[in-house]
Scaffold this motif. Sequence first.
Motif, mmCIF file in Angstrom:
data_model
loop_
_atom_site.group_PDB
_atom_site.id
_atom_site.type_symbol
_atom_site.label_atom_id
_atom_site.label_comp_id
_atom_site.label_asym_id
_atom_site.label_seq_id
_atom_site.Cartn_x
_atom_site.Cartn_y
_atom_site.Cartn_z
ATOM 1 N N CYS A 267 13.789 -2.456 12.213
ATOM 2 C CA CYS A 267 13.083 -1.232 11.779
ATOM 3 C C CYS A 267 13.953 0.009 11.941
ATOM 4 O O CYS A 267 13.456 1.135 11.829
ATOM 5 C CB CYS A 267 11.775 -1.097 12.545
ATOM 6 N N LYS A 268 15.244 -0.187 12.195
ATOM 7 C CA LYS A 268 16.212 0.907 12.374
ATOM 8 C C LYS A 268 15.725 1.881 13.442
ATOM 9 O O LYS A 268 15.831 3.108 13.286
ATOM 10 C CB LYS A 268 16.439 1.669 11.057
ATOM 11 N N GLY A 269 15.101 1.354 14.476
ATOM 12 C CA GLY A 269 14.706 2.181 15.614
ATOM 13 C C GLY A 269 13.392 2.908 15.456
ATOM 14 O O GLY A 269 12.894 3.513 16.411
ATOM 15 N N SER A 270 12.772 2.841 14.254
ATOM 16 C CA SER A 270 11.563 3.647 14.030
ATOM 17 C C SER A 270 10.286 2.943 14.503
ATOM 18 O O SER A 270 9.253 3.592 14.703
ATOM 19 C CB SER A 270 11.411 3.952 12.536
ATOM 20 N N GLY A 271 10.348 1.638 14.664
ATOM 21 C CA GLY A 271 9.150 0.887 15.054
ATOM 22 C C GLY A 271 8.288 0.518 13.855
ATOM 23 O O GLY A 271 7.310 -0.215 13.997
ATOM 24 N N TRP A 272 8.629 1.031 12.651
ATOM 25 C CA TRP A 272 7.817 0.772 11.461
ATOM 26 C C TRP A 272 8.658 0.237 10.305
ATOM 27 O O TRP A 272 9.833 0.591 10.181
ATOM 28 C CB TRP A 272 7.097 2.052 11.003
ATOM 29 N N ILE A 273 8.034 -0.572 9.486
ATOM 30 C CA ILE A 273 8.707 -1.114 8.301
ATOM 31 C C ILE A 273 7.965 -0.625 7.064
ATOM 32 O O ILE A 273 6.742 -0.756 6.974
ATOM 33 C CB ILE A 273 8.676 -2.665 8.334
ATOM 34 N N GLU A 274 8.719 -0.019 6.121
ATOM 35 C CA GLU A 274 8.101 0.441 4.877
ATOM 36 C C GLU A 274 7.611 -0.754 4.074
ATOM 37 O O GLU A 274 8.356 -1.708 3.854
ATOM 38 C CB GLU A 274 9.143 1.199 4.061
ATOM 39 N N LEU A 275 6.351 -0.702 3.681
ATOM 40 C CA LEU A 275 5.750 -1.905 3.102
ATOM 41 C C LEU A 275 5.530 -1.807 1.594
ATOM 42 O O LEU A 275 5.958 -2.657 0.840
ATOM 43 C CB LEU A 275 4.401 -2.129 3.796
ATOM 44 N N LEU A 276 4.821 -0.749 1.176
ATOM 45 C CA LEU A 276 4.415 -0.698 -0.244
ATOM 46 C C LEU A 276 3.833 0.658 -0.616
ATOM 47 O O LEU A 276 3.571 1.504 0.234
ATOM 48 C CB LEU A 276 3.368 -1.792 -0.526
ATOM 49 N N GLY A 277 3.620 0.796 -1.926
ATOM 50 C CA GLY A 277 2.901 1.954 -2.450
ATOM 51 C C GLY A 277 1.538 1.476 -2.918
ATOM 52 O O GLY A 277 1.392 0.343 -3.373
ATOM 53 N N CYS A 278 0.521 2.351 -2.799
ATOM 54 C CA CYS A 278 -0.823 1.902 -3.182
ATOM 55 C C CYS A 278 -1.740 3.101 -3.438
ATOM 56 O O CYS A 278 -1.338 4.258 -3.295
ATOM 57 C CB CYS A 278 -1.424 1.027 -2.090
ATOM 58 N N GLY A 279 -2.958 2.810 -3.793
ATOM 59 C CA GLY A 279 -3.937 3.879 -3.983
ATOM 60 C C GLY A 279 -5.142 3.385 -4.747
ATOM 61 O O GLY A 279 -5.224 2.203 -5.103
ATOM 62 N N MET A 280 -6.086 4.324 -5.004
ATOM 63 C CA MET A 280 -7.265 3.993 -5.804
ATOM 64 C C MET A 280 -6.887 4.217 -7.274
ATOM 65 O O MET A 280 -6.325 5.272 -7.611
ATOM 66 C CB MET A 280 -8.451 4.887 -5.425
ATOM 67 N N VAL A 281 -7.198 3.250 -8.123
ATOM 68 C CA VAL A 281 -6.794 3.347 -9.538
ATOM 69 C C VAL A 281 -7.309 4.661 -10.125
ATOM 70 O O VAL A 281 -8.498 5.003 -9.991
ATOM 71 C CB VAL A 281 -7.331 2.146 -10.358
ATOM 72 N N HIS A 282 -6.401 5.426 -10.740
ATOM 73 C CA HIS A 282 -6.743 6.737 -11.300
ATOM 74 C C HIS A 282 -7.802 6.569 -12.402
ATOM 75 O O HIS A 282 -7.675 5.670 -13.243
ATOM 76 C CB HIS A 282 -5.480 7.385 -11.875
ATOM 77 N N PRO A 283 -8.843 7.446 -12.420
ATOM 78 C CA PRO A 283 -9.883 7.329 -13.456
ATOM 79 C C PRO A 283 -9.302 7.324 -14.874
ATOM 80 O O PRO A 283 -9.799 6.607 -15.745
ATOM 81 C CB PRO A 283 -10.746 8.582 -13.239
ATOM 82 N N ASN A 284 -8.206 8.094 -15.093
ATOM 83 C CA ASN A 284 -7.571 8.101 -16.423
ATOM 84 C C ASN A 284 -7.053 6.710 -16.809
ATOM 85 O O ASN A 284 -7.086 6.320 -17.976
ATOM 86 C CB ASN A 284 -6.379 9.068 -16.458
ATOM 87 N N VAL A 285 -6.526 5.994 -15.821
ATOM 88 C CA VAL A 285 -5.972 4.660 -16.094
ATOM 89 C C VAL A 285 -7.094 3.695 -16.455
ATOM 90 O O VAL A 285 -6.983 2.918 -17.413
ATOM 91 C CB VAL A 285 -5.154 4.142 -14.880
ATOM 92 N N LEU A 286 -8.203 3.765 -15.696
ATOM 93 C CA LEU A 286 -9.359 2.910 -16.016
ATOM 94 C C LEU A 286 -9.820 3.202 -17.451
ATOM 95 O O LEU A 286 -10.023 2.287 -18.251
ATOM 96 C CB LEU A 286 -10.511 3.161 -15.032
ATOM 97 N N ALA A 287 -9.933 4.506 -17.752
ATOM 98 C CA ALA A 287 -10.410 4.903 -19.080
ATOM 99 C C ALA A 287 -9.440 4.451 -20.178
ATOM 100 O O ALA A 287 -9.865 3.969 -21.228
ATOM 101 C CB ALA A 287 -10.613 6.416 -19.128
ATOM 102 N N ASN A 288 -8.110 4.560 -19.907
ATOM 103 C CA ASN A 288 -7.097 4.099 -20.884
ATOM 104 C C ASN A 288 -7.272 2.629 -21.244
ATOM 105 O O ASN A 288 -6.861 2.185 -22.310
ATOM 106 C CB ASN A 288 -5.679 4.260 -20.305
ATOM 107 N N CYS A 289 -7.867 1.871 -20.310
ATOM 108 C CA CYS A 289 -8.025 0.426 -20.538
ATOM 109 C C CYS A 289 -9.455 0.072 -20.944
ATOM 110 O O CYS A 289 -9.844 -1.104 -20.929
ATOM 111 C CB CYS A 289 -7.658 -0.345 -19.282
ATOM 112 N N GLY A 290 -10.251 1.086 -21.246
ATOM 113 C CA GLY A 290 -11.610 0.821 -21.713
ATOM 114 C C GLY A 290 -12.589 0.459 -20.615
ATOM 115 O O GLY A 290 -13.621 -0.161 -20.870
#
Length: 332
Positions: A267-290
């Motif tokens: 962990c290069k001394g930080s105690g933490w490992i970078e894992l991923l990016g995430c979030g709640m699907v943006h309403p625009n994206v849901l709408a783009n897909c119907g």
Amino acid sequence: LEKKAKAEIEEANSSDELERVRVKYLGKKGELTEVLRGMGSLTAEERPLVGKIANEVRGSIETLLQQAKESIKTKELQHKLQAEALDVTMPGKQVAIGKKHPLTKGMDELKNIFIGMGFKVVEGPEVDTVHYNFDALNSPKNHPSRDMSDTFYITEDILLRCHTSTVQIRSMENMKPPIRIISPGRCFRNDTPDATHSPMFHQLEGLVVDKGITLGDLKGTLEVFVKHFFGSHTKIKFRPHHFPFTEPSAEVDASCFKCAGEGCSVCKGSGWIELLGCGMVHPNVLANCGIDPEVYSGFAFGMGIDRLIMNKYEIDDIRLLFENDMRFLNQF
Ligand code: FA5
């Protein structure tokens, strides 16, 4: 004639030589055949006498030939058996046994964890369109990742996908909620290769869409995942972040599986490992897909598989994963 033939038969060492002797004496133009043919010129008294002797000689030569033939056959068989003998005590040739590449091994492990949580594995194309890679994902027209220096374009509209988030869109277009998928695969970015960057790398995308999906579901899912992947004491923390296709967005770190937060080389001394990016699907994206964002909500995450596997197996250079050096691969 008989003596001569006998001597030659005894000298014969092979079936071929024996056959030559047979032809020489008994063949159509053979010596004995000549004698029999010459009988016409004999007197009536001589004829039966010579005929009898000639037949006796023929019988005797035939018997000798037969005996010699059998003994030569036996000898030839023995010779053949000796020449073709197998030594069953000789050590066999070593067969090199193949192994799974560390990436495949890690990928299988990741897939199994999510399959166990009810996710379905889907795949998407590596060559995709600007629509699936950027537009449908709510990416602003001037977003820096669209730049030619970051993304490999094939034409103005076609590119090598720079993330697996393309599969979010394809899944939402093709499936009706509830949707629960993961999509592992290759991604491409115009990054200069170094210990942690490769122009070709791997991501695993996750997407859940249903009625009433909350940030709590995202946290719970990721917690179960890290505990399975890194060990049951692993903790996660969310750092606020920005992605055009999720709102709110976060980056997630996992407590280091090796030092449990104390700080070590992994962990290069930080105690933490970078894992991923995430979030709640943006309403625009849901709408783009119907999908109606007033009815449905969802979460998505995308992790860099190469770096995850590097952490887990303590590999300090991403390039080792793609060089196929047997000294490296044999360690897994
Ligand atoms: C994304 O690509 C987002 N699509 C992730 C996402 C999905 C967010 C769904 C929200 C919802 P980012 O650009 O941070 O995010 O890349 C994700 C991971 O890919 C990085 O953390 C890193 O592990 C990996 N990665 C990116 N570029 C490279 C590279 N050149 N070599 C190796 N790994 C890379």
